[in-house]
Design an enzyme around this catalytic site. Structure first.
Site, short mmCIF file in Angstrom:
data_model
loop_
_atom_site.label_atom_id
_atom_site.label_comp_id
_atom_site.label_asym_id
_atom_site.label_seq_id
_atom_site.Cartn_x
_atom_site.Cartn_y
_atom_site.Cartn_z
N HIS A 167 -6.96 -7.12 5.34
CA HIS A 167 -7.24 -6.30 4.16
C HIS A 167 -6.39 -6.79 3.00
O HIS A 167 -5.16 -6.69 3.03
CB HIS A 167 -6.94 -4.84 4.45
N ASP A 169 -5.57 -6.30 -0.81
CA ASP A 169 -5.66 -5.49 -2.02
C ASP A 169 -5.64 -6.38 -3.25
O ASP A 169 -4.69 -7.14 -3.45
CB ASP A 169 -4.49 -4.52 -2.10
N ASP A 281 -9.82 1.45 3.55
CA ASP A 281 -8.65 1.92 2.81
C ASP A 281 -8.90 2.88 1.65
O ASP A 281 -7.96 3.48 1.15
CB ASP A 281 -7.84 0.72 2.30
N ASP A 418 -2.99 -5.12 6.46
CA ASP A 418 -2.87 -5.65 5.11
C ASP A 418 -2.33 -7.07 5.13
O ASP A 418 -1.28 -7.34 5.73
CB ASP A 418 -1.94 -4.77 4.28
N HIS A 571 -9.28 0.34 -4.99
CA HIS A 571 -8.74 1.65 -4.60
C HIS A 571 -7.24 1.81 -4.84
O HIS A 571 -6.69 2.86 -4.47
CB HIS A 571 -9.09 1.94 -3.14
#
Length: 1166
Positions: A167, A169, A281, A418, A571
């Site tokens: 994941h 971001d 998430d 993450d 997000h």
């Protein structure tokens, strides 16, 4: 003569006229026998191209004729309305709403709803029965003990798919660029190498923003390797959006736009069409996203962050997999297969099974000696021949327990977290150790398990083999469903809590300055997309000679803006939950794109308003037009430029970015107090109002004045007005009244050119009142805040008080932060240390009451407009809490609407979700996201608050509706951010307040507590105008004599009230970053409530779901109209969005939209 006979006679006349017109058309089709065509000695057989052109012309004339007949028919059927909806935009006469037939209303008895079937889930009902307690569940703290007999898989083995993922971001603790440099590029580089080493290895990837940046730097050899991994199923692109978007604060325009950006990039570069959504998430989940994914052509989706009590309930009932259906869907056409992850997080300790202590032992990044360890103090061990049996049985126990929560023998085990797989060593440790476990499982059939690496679509493909299929029983020839039946679910998953009373309702408001900037960019992008597409189409119509028009440069700016808007839907971006420097980076990107989009708008408008296109010159150093409003920096509010006005006309170009005729109040700043406003088309002076520009609360500027007038602008049109200096008193001036409790101590009023009064004694205590043709309001003389609203057309009156309150934060160890809202009890009244100043403005164009407090300046305004903008009370705030500590400022509406414990808030500006305030929940749990509106209602009335920015909203008592305006929190809330929210700005927020009467059917619907609700048509339009204000452009003083300009009106008629043109998005050419001749036409038919009565002039009528594209534009025509899925990935095969042969619309290009549906068409306009 009787009306029926009048109708018959007039209808017959219309028919005769139509026949005669057709005869004349056919006569014009005959080739001229006296003209010889080159290369054709005999004109008895003209060229096919000539015949085709004439046939197309005939079709257009037929469509126009039918359109005119339909309008005349409507006029006859609606004699009480004073005429049909006419396309004569120059007329100021508004169009009154037609009486709405019940079958046009969503949710009416004429639309039978499909039964959801046994076991159907309505989340509103689930919330009602849950205790929302949090007892200790053992190893699964928020769940329960799971047991099994051991023989459950004897007949059908357990099938396990371990799905590696990382994941990433696009901004959070680091900026997008820094994350890419430090981590993401290494993950993707290693992915190509490590997956290629063993075909059994698999991986999924979601964030196309990162993937696209990485792709730019790859050589052809690596690109080919990536394509091979995709083709053989080792790599899957999930969702395919530009980011993994927030689902609470994002508007559906931005959600869809970032999906289009990602999917179009995939189509151009990889030829990939995602089939499964992956959202691990986002902090709560919206059915709006489920709808967009379904209509984009995806078949499956996965979600994770759902309230722990809801997860536990679903696990108990084995409903963690379901068909997610829209509340408003009367059929099953919106169903999408959804998997809800059952445990606390998406990291490895919480994905293999219920015991994180065990699962952590199978996260081989945490092997002893590494930088990460297991909090449960039992580290992983490398898998060897000596321990593989013991390790495999330990892991299989978790797999089996997890599978007991589902209805099939197919089990999903994500393997990631993450920014995982950054180093090659982790790839080897994870894949090699798991492969040894898989080899053991698969070589021991007595275990009844088959395990492998997989993608999430591999999992769903296996699951679908267990879903019901229709089989025919030979004995009676009847159909029988066999397989695992999944329930249908309706509703949303807000508000999210991950433990105890820790509700993630703070991020609904955190960093409201940037939430507003997000919507500003969205409005600019949509407006620029449409105007740019129209400019290119007009250039093509004009022969394709675009001269100096910067089409490619503008397209590059549009593309960058799409990607920056998409990036901010992440997000941790629009949510306001990133580090300060990351927020600044986002803000800089947003501002740069806003400035660039202004250039696109100016260039497009420049070309379109020129009478002689050959005179167009693109010279950035000598701009022909400029915006009347500028934003100096990413953390500052926009300011208006002061226009210099002289004896020669200075032209204003007003652009209406909506599909309906609108009458809007336009305000600009000018340098002189006497100005005339001339409508270019009529040459007549129009009413205007001159107001003060207040440099301080009681001191007006001597150099600048605000000029306001009502601009009537057709849909998507550019209308021109001239400003010219006039004699003293040429423009009516605002009159001001000041009220203050400490006149003796306060400074004198310096209003310059304007009349001022200062009532004293009993007069100063009399409630203030303003009114226009639609509404009358009363406000407190001491505070200036709203107290009562009355509709003048039918006398409906409601007490509506605006009040301000403070929330503090709890004294417990865990406090409010960027994510969490943990208040210290009920809100406390806002009591400023200094007395308020009230300033009342009265004039012919608008009147308002300004209340100036220490932390907020609040304005209550009425526009004197006969139309949509005159029906609402405009509310705005300027908030400054930069010196506060752990405080949140709230605007609360206190009304006598008997709403009980129910209210309604929108989801993503797309649909309305009924809410129920529950006493069994903590205060913070009763806050919900509000993207565009929220309302209260009782049997007789509805009170709607429209918003121009996303904020948190609640109704904690009957008749109350409150919005958190800003939050300043001085500590972290222990969700990973590592800081509080202390970078507050001077923040503006805008609202409109609409009171409406409810009529027949309201009582019945309220009694049923229906899970479906809709705004009225007036409410839809009010929200649209608030979110998409007109754009005002001024000619440069040394350019553009008035005679060289002409207004631009692209549409032949206004769009229906319930039909919204979401976008007209020029598509990229295959050969690079230049525009193609094709565009994406995206239309949304909005569902509306027929039980809300309005007498307001809407300037449009409700549709019957049909739109003839051939008659839509004045001069432009659609050539090639292809129905496609929302993001243009697939042909639209009857609404199921599965791949198939594309098919064009019929010759009349007529489209049909059902209520609430959004549809995309690939079109060529010229």
């Amino acid at each position: 003569m009787k009306p029926s006979r009048q109708f018959t006679v007039l209808a017959g006349a219309i028919f005769c006229a139509a026949v005669f017109s057709l005869y004349r058309m056919l006569e014009h089709l005959q080739p001229d026998r006296h003209v010889m065509s080159p290369g054709h000695g005999n004109l008895e057989n003209p060229p096919l191209s000539l015949l085709q052109e004439k046939v197309e012309r005939l079709e257009r004339l037929l469509a126009a004729n039918n359109h005119a007949v339909a309008r005349l028919r409507d006029a006859l059927l609606r004699p009480q309305e004073g005429g049909a909806n006419r396309s004569s935009y120059s007329s100021s006469r508004p169009v009154h709403p037609a009486p709405l037939r019940e079958e046009l209303c969503v949710g009416s008895p004429h639309q039978p709803a499909k039964e959801d079937g046994e076991g159907a889930v309505q989340l509103l009902d689930i919330y009602k029965i849950l205790d929302f307690d949090n007892p200790d569940g053992g190893v699964w703290k928020q769940g329960f003990d799971i047991s099994y007999r051991g023989d459950e898989w004897d007949q059908e083995p357990l099938e396990v798919f371990v799905v590696p993922h990382s994941h990433n971001d696009p901004g959070w603790l680091k900026t997008f660029t820094d994350y890419y440099r430090d981590q993401t590029q290494h993950i993707l580089n290693n992915m190509v190498v490590k997956l290629s080493e063993d075909k059994r290895r698999k991986m999924i990837w979601s964030e196309i923003s990162y993937f696209a940046k990485w792709w730019e730097n790859l050589d052809d050899q690596k690109r080919d390797a990536v394509k091979r991994l995709l083709q053989n199923g080792q790599l899957e692109i999930t969702t395919g959006g530009w980011v993994m978007a927030d689902e609470a604060n994002s508007h559906y325009f931005a959600l869809l736009d970032q999906l289009i950006e990602g999917h179009q990039w995939l189509e151009r570069n990889l030829g990939v069409k995602p089939s499964t959504g992956w959202a691990v998430d986002p902090f709560g989940h919206s059915p709006s996203m489920a709808y967009l994914l379904k209509r984009a052509g995806l078949a499956n989706m996965l979600i994770q962050r759902v309230h722990y009590a809801v997860k536990k309930h679903f696990a108990t009932k084995k409903t963690l997999e379901f068909k997610w259906r829209q509340n408003w869907d009367p059929t099953s056409s919106t169903d999408i297969l959804c998997h809800m992850m059952p445990f606390y997080s998406y990291d490895i300790p919480h994905t293999c099974g219920p015991d994180p202590k065990v699962c952590c032992q199978f996260d081989f990044l945490r092997l002893p000696g590494g930088r990460v360890n297991c909090p449960w103090r039992v580290p992983p061990r490398p898998i060897t021949d000596e321990n593989v049996e013991e390790r495999a049985h330990l892991l299989l126990d978790q797999y089996r327990k997890k599978s007991m929560l589902f209805r099939s023998n197919v089990m999903l085990a994500p393997l990631g977290d993450d920014f995982r797989y950054t180093e090659a060593k982790e790839w080897d440790e994870q894949f090699n150790n798991y492969q040894k476990l898989f080899d053991y499982f698969n070589s021991h059939p007595e275990l009844h398990v088959k395990a492998q690496f997989g993608t999430v679509s591999d999992y769903f493909s296996a699951l679908r083999k267990h879903l019901p299929v229709e089989a025919v029983v030979p004995s009676n020839n009847q159909a029988l469903l066999t397989g695992v039946e999944l329930p249908t679910l309706r509703g949303d998953f807000f508000t999210y809590a991950d433990r105890d009373d820790h509700y993630w309702s703070g991020y609904f408001t955190s960093r409201p300055f940037y939430k507003r900037l997000d919507r500003t960019l969205e409005s600019h992008l949509r407006a620029a997309e449409i105007l740019y597409s129209l400019a290119l189409a007009e250039i093509r119509l004009d022969g394709g000679n675009r001269g100096d028009f910067p089409a490619t440069e503008c397209y590059r700016l549009l593309t960058a803006a799409r990607q920056n808007l998409g990036l901010f839907q992440h997000h941790d971006a629009v949510t306001g939950t990133a580090k300060d420097r990351v927020v600044q980076d986002y803000g800089t990107r947003l501002l740069h794109s806003i400035l660039n989009l202004k250039e696109v708008l100016l260039n497009s408008a420049h070309w379109l308003v020129l009478q002689d296109k050959t005179t167009y010159q693109h010279d950035p150093s000598k701009a022909f037009l400029h915006m009347e409003e500028v934003q100096p920096s990413q953390d500052a509010l926009p300011v208006k430029t002061v226009l210099k006005i002289g004896t020669e006309p200075r032209s204003l170009v007003v652009y209406n970015p909506t599909g309906q005729l609108r009458s809007s109040v336009v305000s600009v700043h000018v340098d002189m107090p006497s100005i005339r406003v001339i409508a270019m088309e009529t040459g007549r002076q129009i009413p205007a109002q001159l107001s003060a520009v207040w440099e301080k609360p009681m001191q007006a500027s001597k150099e600048a004045f605000q000029l306001s007038f009502i601009a009537q602008v057709p849909p998507f049109a550019l209308t021109i007005y001239h400003l010219i200096g006039g004699p003293e008193g040429a423009t009516p001036r605002s009159e001001y009244t000041f009220l203050r409790q400490d006149w003796l101590e306060g400074p004198p009023v310096d209003a310059g050119h304007f009349k001022v009064s200062r009532p004293v004694g009993a007069e100063a205590a009399t409630p203030l009142s303003l009114r226009n043709a639609h509404v009358q309001i009363w406000s407190s003389a001491s505070s200036g805040l709203l107290e009562k609203v009355r509709l003048l057309d039918d006398g409906l009156e409601r007490h509506v008080q605006v009040k301000f309150f403070w929330y503090g934060t709890t004294s417990n160890r865990d406090k409010s932060g960027a994510y969490l809202f943990l208040p210290d009890g009920e809100a406390k009244p806002y009591t400023p240390s200094q007395p308020s100043l009230v300033r009342v403005t009265r004039g012919p164009i608008f009147s308002d009451i300004t209340s100036i407090f220490q932390h907020v300046t609040h304005v209550t305004r009425l526009y004197h407009v006969d139309g949509v903008e005159g029906a609402s009370v405009q509310l705005s705030n300027l908030v400054d809490i930069r010196l506060e500590v752990n405080r949140e400022l709230v605007m609360r509406l206190v009304s006598d609407v008997a709403s009980d414990n129910r209210f309604y808030s929108d989801l993503n500006g797309f649909q309305i979700q009924p809410r129920r305030t529950m006493a069994k929940l903590p205060l913070q749990a009763n806050f919900y996201p509000m993207t565009s509106m929220a309302y209260l209602q009782d049997l007789n009335s509805r009170l709607t608050l429209h918003t121009a920015q996303s904020l948190g909203v609640a109704s904690l008592k009957s008749g109350h509706l409150e919005v958190i305006l800003d939050r300043r929190l001085n500590q972290d809330d222990n969700r990973g951010l590592g800081q509080g929210v202390t970078d507050n700005k001077l923040t503006a927020s805008s609202f409109s307040l609409l009171l409406e009467r409810r009529r027949g059917g309201g009582e019945e619907k309220d009694a049923k507590h229906s899970p479906v609700s809709y705004p009225s048509l007036l409410s839809h339009l009010s929200s649209l105008l608030l979110s998409h204000p007109p754009f005002i452009m001024a000619t440069s003083p040394d350019h553009a004599p008035a005679g060289l300009l002409s207004s631009y009106r692209p549409l032949a008629d206004t769009l229906p009230c319930d039909l919204h043109l979401v976008n007209l998005r020029t598509l990229q050419a295959q050969d690079g970053g230049s525009p193609s001749h094709s565009s994406a036409l995206i239309l949304h038919r909005k569902g509306f409530d027929c039980d809300v009565n309005t007498q307001t002039n809407l300037h449009c009528h409700a549709s019957q779901g049909q739109l003839d594209l051939d008659g839509l534009f004045s001069s432009l025509r659609f050539h090639d109209v292809w129905p496609v899925s929302l993001t243009l990935m697939h042909a639209d095969n009857g609404g199921n969005n599965s791949p198939g042969d594309q098919s064009k619309l019929g010759p009349r290009n007529r489209i049909q939209l059902d209520p609430m549906e959004i549809k995309t068409f690939r079109v060529e306009l010229r």
